[in-house]
Scaffold this active site. Structure first.
Site, PDB file in Angstrom:
ATOM      1  N   GLU A 135       0.824  -1.210   0.000  1.00  0.00           N
ATOM      2  CA  GLU A 135       0.000   0.000   0.000  1.00  0.00           C
ATOM      3  C   GLU A 135       0.863   1.266   0.000  1.00  0.00           C
ATOM      4  O   GLU A 135       1.487   1.587   1.017  1.00  0.00           O
ATOM      5  CB  GLU A 135      -0.915   0.019   1.226  1.00  0.00           C
ATOM      6  CG  GLU A 135      -1.785   1.265   1.297  1.00  0.00           C
ATOM      7  CD  GLU A 135      -2.544   1.405   2.601  1.00  0.00           C
ATOM      8  OE1 GLU A 135      -3.450   2.250   2.676  1.00  0.00           O
ATOM      9  OE2 GLU A 135      -2.222   0.679   3.573  1.00  0.00           O
ATOM     10  N   GLU A 229     -12.586   2.732   5.064  1.00  0.00           N
ATOM     11  CA  GLU A 229     -11.626   2.997   6.138  1.00  0.00           C
ATOM     12  C   GLU A 229     -11.852   4.397   6.699  1.00  0.00           C
ATOM     13  O   GLU A 229     -11.851   5.384   5.974  1.00  0.00           O
ATOM     14  CB  GLU A 229     -10.181   2.883   5.635  1.00  0.00           C
ATOM     15  CG  GLU A 229      -9.184   3.073   6.767  1.00  0.00           C
ATOM     16  CD  GLU A 229      -7.743   3.089   6.294  1.00  0.00           C
ATOM     17  OE1 GLU A 229      -6.956   2.286   6.809  1.00  0.00           O
ATOM     18  OE2 GLU A 229      -7.411   3.905   5.416  1.00  0.00           O
TER      19      GLU A 229
END
Length: 274
Positions: A135, A229
């Site tokens: 990520e 998120e």
């Protein structure tokens, strides 16, 4: 969203809310592995009909590229925990530590060292039937990978088929010139995405260009996890790493009622959800 502590009682509260909202899984942050009651956690998830995915950032004492053997050992232990939790993957900032600005830019040798460690970890993940995600995050949280293009370059350097790109719209809003083009360039290598608003608050209330995001995902035929998120309940470690010093939403209930509803609407309109 609900808790920053991976304790069975805390997780049971989160799992009940997630199941009531119709979510399929919870993403569990493996920031601390010692003393983790993974059997009880797995039982809680099963009781609520939920799956799990696992994410992390490396601890300071195992940061890359400084401590390659410590990093490898930590990641291998995290893989074993994630596998025990029945997660099909381990993802996040597996290549570095969050919240420690360096005094110099990354060198070629740094990225080569990272790739060598992650190649070994990816091969171990393969033996467990798991995948490893990378990520990119913004420049204020880590200096090694900030863009999708840099993430794809690291994937090429690792050279293992079970390693994938994990994008996050919060970080993309800072580092990319748009949302759709990086998604298109990632193509099938993009297998996980954090759907996070520009202030990490309620999706649909900030500056992320969500139509670009979902148009890009639809164009590549994305069928991976769609992960909302946000950070309402944060531990001191997460607060320091992400520099969250004020509430970004009133409550998890507000995130569900407003943010999740918004994201589901966009996903359905794009053909990503039935």
């Amino acid at each position: 969203m609900w808790t920053s502590r991976l304790e069975p009682q805390e997780l049971a509260r989160a799992a009940a809310s997630a199941a009531a909202a119709g979510l399929a899984f919870l993403e569990l942050p493996l920031l601390r592995l010692e003393g983790l009651a993974w059997r009880e956690i797995r039982a809680v998830l099963r009781d609520h009909g939920l799956g799990a995915t696992c994410s992390l950032g490396l601890p300071k004492e195992a940061k890359l590229p400084d401590y390659p053997e410590r990093a490898r050992a930590f990641l291998l232990e995290a893989l074993r925990v994630a596998h025990a939790l029945e997660s099909p993957l381990l993802t996040g900032v597996v290549y570095g530590t969050l919240g420690e600005p360096p005094s110099r830019p990354p060198g070629v040798g740094d990225l080569e060292a990272v790739a060598q460690v992650l190649k070994k970890v990816a091969r171990e993940a393969q033996t467990l039937g798991m995948r490893l995600g990378v990520e990119p995050v913004n420049r204020y949280e880590n200096h090694l990978l900030n863009t999708a293009a840099q993430g794809l370059a690291l994937l090429e350097a690792i050279g293992e088929p079970n390693v994938f790109l994990h994008l996050d719209t919060y970080h993309m809003n800072i580092e990319e010139k748009g949302f759709k083009d990086p998604i298109l360039k990632a193509g099938s290598r993009l297998q996980y995405i954090h759907l996070s608003e520009s202030d990490r608050g309620i999706p649909g209330s900030g500056n992320v260009r969500w139509d670009e995001v979902f148009s890009g995902l639809a164009s590549i035929g994305y069928r991976g996890p769609l992960v909302m998120e946000s950070f309402v309940a944060v531990s001191p470690e997460i607060a320091r790493a992400t520099c969250i010093w004020r509430p970004v939403a009133e409550s998890p209930e507000q995130l569900i009622s407003e943010g999740l509803t918004f994201l589901r609407g966009k996903a359905r309109a794009s053909g990503l959800l039935a």
